[in-house]
Motif scaffolding. Sequence first.
Motif, mmCIF file in Angstrom:
data_model
loop_
_atom_site.group_PDB
_atom_site.id
_atom_site.type_symbol
_atom_site.label_atom_id
_atom_site.label_comp_id
_atom_site.label_asym_id
_atom_site.label_seq_id
_atom_site.Cartn_x
_atom_site.Cartn_y
_atom_site.Cartn_z
ATOM 1 N N ASN A 141 -5.706 4.060 21.690
ATOM 2 C CA ASN A 141 -4.587 4.595 22.473
ATOM 3 C C ASN A 141 -3.241 4.356 21.799
ATOM 4 O OD1 ASN A 141 -4.440 1.844 22.737
ATOM 5 N ND2 ASN A 141 -4.103 1.838 24.961
ATOM 6 N N SER A 142 -3.240 4.000 20.525
ATOM 7 C CA SER A 142 -1.990 3.690 19.840
ATOM 8 C C SER A 142 -1.155 4.945 19.624
ATOM 9 C CB SER A 142 -2.271 3.036 18.482
ATOM 10 O OG SER A 142 -2.792 3.989 17.581
ATOM 11 N N THR A 143 0.117 4.715 19.349
ATOM 12 C CA THR A 143 1.041 5.825 19.097
ATOM 13 C C THR A 143 0.593 6.661 17.913
ATOM 14 O OG1 THR A 143 2.851 4.480 19.958
ATOM 15 C CG2 THR A 143 3.455 6.408 18.655
ATOM 16 N N LEU A 144 0.016 6.011 16.893
ATOM 17 C CA LEU A 144 -0.429 6.733 15.706
ATOM 18 C C LEU A 144 -1.469 7.789 16.046
ATOM 19 C CD1 LEU A 144 -0.700 3.901 13.024
ATOM 20 C CD2 LEU A 144 0.815 5.881 12.960
ATOM 21 N N TYR A 145 -2.453 7.439 16.847
ATOM 22 C CA TYR A 145 -3.501 8.384 17.183
ATOM 23 C C TYR A 145 -2.976 9.508 18.055
ATOM 24 C CZ TYR A 145 -7.075 5.503 15.011
ATOM 25 O OH TYR A 145 -7.822 4.826 14.091
ATOM 26 N N ARG A 146 -2.032 9.212 18.931
ATOM 27 C CA ARG A 146 -1.430 10.278 19.735
ATOM 28 C C ARG A 146 -0.636 11.226 18.849
ATOM 29 N NH1 ARG A 146 -0.289 5.929 23.251
ATOM 30 N NH2 ARG A 146 1.940 6.003 22.738
ATOM 31 N N ALA A 147 0.004 10.676 17.822
ATOM 32 C CA ALA A 147 0.773 11.514 16.895
ATOM 33 C C ALA A 147 -0.140 12.393 16.053
ATOM 34 C CB ALA A 147 1.633 10.636 15.993
ATOM 35 N N GLN A 148 -1.327 11.878 15.722
ATOM 36 C CA GLN A 148 -2.241 12.607 14.851
ATOM 37 C C GLN A 148 -2.576 13.987 15.410
ATOM 38 O OE1 GLN A 148 -6.103 10.826 14.486
ATOM 39 N NE2 GLN A 148 -6.532 11.798 12.519
ATOM 40 N N LEU A 178 0.842 -1.190 0.000
ATOM 41 C CA LEU A 178 0.000 0.000 0.000
ATOM 42 C C LEU A 178 0.876 1.240 0.000
ATOM 43 C CD1 LEU A 178 -2.787 1.394 0.291
ATOM 44 C CD2 LEU A 178 -2.473 1.225 2.773
ATOM 45 N N ILE A 179 0.693 2.077 -1.012
ATOM 46 C CA ILE A 179 1.384 3.370 -1.072
ATOM 47 C C ILE A 179 0.311 4.444 -1.004
ATOM 48 C CG2 ILE A 179 2.856 4.901 -2.434
ATOM 49 C CD1 ILE A 179 3.989 2.395 -3.795
ATOM 50 N N SER A 180 0.376 5.299 -0.020
ATOM 51 C CA SER A 180 -0.662 6.303 0.184
ATOM 52 C C SER A 180 -0.144 7.698 -0.125
ATOM 53 C CB SER A 180 -1.166 6.272 1.634
ATOM 54 O OG SER A 180 -2.035 7.352 1.875
ATOM 55 N N THR A 181 -0.975 8.493 -0.813
ATOM 56 C CA THR A 181 -0.703 9.921 -0.987
ATOM 57 C C THR A 181 -1.770 10.752 -0.287
ATOM 58 O OG1 THR A 181 -1.906 9.973 -3.086
ATOM 59 C CG2 THR A 181 0.473 9.557 -3.190
ATOM 60 N N VAL A 182 -2.555 10.103 0.586
ATOM 61 C CA VAL A 182 -3.561 10.806 1.381
ATOM 62 C C VAL A 182 -2.838 11.686 2.409
ATOM 63 C CG1 VAL A 182 -5.458 10.491 3.028
ATOM 64 C CG2 VAL A 182 -5.231 8.937 1.075
ATOM 65 N N PRO A 183 -3.321 12.900 2.687
ATOM 66 C CA PRO A 183 -2.714 13.699 3.760
ATOM 67 C C PRO A 183 -2.587 12.884 5.041
ATOM 68 C CG PRO A 183 -4.289 15.028 2.557
ATOM 69 C CD PRO A 183 -4.409 13.633 2.006
ATOM 70 N N LEU A 184 -1.457 13.032 5.716
ATOM 71 C CA LEU A 184 -1.094 12.122 6.789
ATOM 72 C C LEU A 184 -2.117 12.102 7.923
ATOM 73 C CD1 LEU A 184 1.033 10.116 7.667
ATOM 74 C CD2 LEU A 184 2.338 11.996 8.656
ATOM 75 N N ASP A 185 -2.667 13.265 8.286
ATOM 76 C CA ASP A 185 -3.641 13.275 9.373
ATOM 77 C C ASP A 185 -4.903 12.511 8.984
ATOM 78 O OD1 ASP A 185 -4.220 15.212 7.458
ATOM 79 O OD2 ASP A 185 -5.191 16.541 8.907
ATOM 80 N N GLN A 186 -5.315 12.608 7.714
ATOM 81 C CA GLN A 186 -6.490 11.870 7.248
ATOM 82 C C GLN A 186 -6.198 10.372 7.170
ATOM 83 O OE1 GLN A 186 -8.266 13.560 3.684
ATOM 84 N NE2 GLN A 186 -7.629 15.623 4.293
ATOM 85 N N LEU A 187 -4.980 10.032 6.738
ATOM 86 C CA LEU A 187 -4.613 8.622 6.644
ATOM 87 C C LEU A 187 -4.676 7.952 8.015
ATOM 88 C CD1 LEU A 187 -3.420 6.207 5.026
ATOM 89 C CD2 LEU A 187 -1.151 7.102 5.631
ATOM 90 N N ILE A 188 -4.153 8.609 9.034
ATOM 91 C CA ILE A 188 -4.171 8.034 10.385
ATOM 92 C C ILE A 188 -5.609 7.798 10.839
ATOM 93 C CG2 ILE A 188 -3.615 8.499 12.815
ATOM 94 C CD1 ILE A 188 -1.105 9.937 11.830
ATOM 95 N N GLY A 189 -6.520 8.713 10.468
ATOM 96 C CA GLY A 189 -7.915 8.552 10.835
ATOM 97 C C GLY A 189 -8.584 7.357 10.179
ATOM 98 N N MET A 190 -8.031 6.872 9.060
ATOM 99 C CA MET A 190 -8.599 5.706 8.369
ATOM 100 C C MET A 190 -8.115 4.386 8.959
ATOM 101 S SD MET A 190 -8.129 6.732 4.385
ATOM 102 C CE MET A 190 -8.585 8.338 3.740
ATOM 103 N N LEU A 191 -6.991 4.411 9.655
ATOM 104 C CA LEU A 191 -6.381 3.164 10.111
ATOM 105 C C LEU A 191 -7.171 2.561 11.264
ATOM 106 C CD1 LEU A 191 -2.614 4.234 10.081
ATOM 107 C CD2 LEU A 191 -3.884 3.032 8.294
ATOM 108 N N GLN A 192 -7.438 1.288 11.181
ATOM 109 C CA GLN A 192 -8.135 0.586 12.251
ATOM 110 C C GLN A 192 -7.107 0.113 13.268
ATOM 111 O OE1 GLN A 192 -10.520 -2.209 9.795
ATOM 112 N NE2 GLN A 192 -12.291 -1.146 10.646
ATOM 113 N N GLU A 193 -6.786 1.012 14.169
ATOM 114 C CA GLU A 193 -5.798 0.767 15.207
ATOM 115 C C GLU A 193 -6.449 1.018 16.568
ATOM 116 O OE1 GLU A 193 -1.897 0.354 14.921
ATOM 117 O OE2 GLU A 193 -3.015 -0.814 13.474
ATOM 118 N N PRO A 194 -5.901 0.488 17.654
ATOM 119 C CA PRO A 194 -6.432 0.802 18.987
ATOM 120 C C PRO A 194 -6.416 2.304 19.251
ATOM 121 C CG PRO A 194 -4.890 -1.032 19.088
ATOM 122 C CD PRO A 194 -4.805 -0.481 17.691
#
Length: 274
Positions: free
Chosen positions: A223-230, A205-221
């Motif tokens: 409290n994950s690091t990704l959501y804190r980074a967002q 998967l190669i994404s060109t979606v804006p990074l904040d929007q991409l993180i919102g699409m990810l099915q992650e817990p």
Amino acid sequence: TVDGFTFDYTGHLLHISDPYFQQFISEQVGFEHFETIVRRSFIYSHDRYTRYPYQVNLHGLPTETIIECIAGYVNRRITKNPKKFTEWVESSFGSGFAKNFFIPYQEKIFDYAAQKLTASWTGRFVPQTSLDALLRGALEDRPDDEIGYNARFLYPHTGGIAFWVNAFARKIKRPVTFGKKAVRINLAQRRIDFSDGSSTHYKTLISTVPLDQLIGMLQEPANSTLYRAQNKLLCNTVVNFNLGVARPDLSDKHWIYFPEKSFPFYRIGFPHNF
């Protein structure tokens, strides 16, 4: 394409320095479909045009500005491995260049305090200078100097910058699907769900979606690091105006930078010269 004018979505030029990419374009598209163009870009400040890059083209600026830049360069305090953008500018070019171009221009682009910007992106994009180059560029106009990663670039003969992308797409043997909006990405199952209810699995998967929007699409817990980074991601919005002017002698320049705060925009381009 509007009323006979072809516009790109903001300015895009093809810069090739990597040997693999050169071979790729040669084989998949063909260099015969491109113009090779020597950059004609300028900076408008102090009510006059000077050549880009600023740090080697002081010729034509007011005497006091030239002195300020040269003295700042000679007396600069060099910082080893600077982390902040302002430290990098001061260390590389001095206080005069920082004041007259680098800091006001970057603050205009990012709409953000220069002191809060990092120096991590500067290596490829900002040409260095030397006292010899600085003095030569202050004493004489140097139209033939090719400095920086974009001193020469390629642009398609027809069809705008999308020509080479479309030419490459036609070589892809498997079907390319358009018009779908991704809404969820399951990393564990390597599955993308789309807004129309369909889904697909992927190998890579190669994404060109804006990074904040991409993180919102990810099915992650949650409290994950990704959501804190967002929540820490910042961005700025750029507005691009395309104007078609039916006059051949509009300008002989490719683009012009406007660092001064009196202008609400930061750049004007003339793509008809490509």
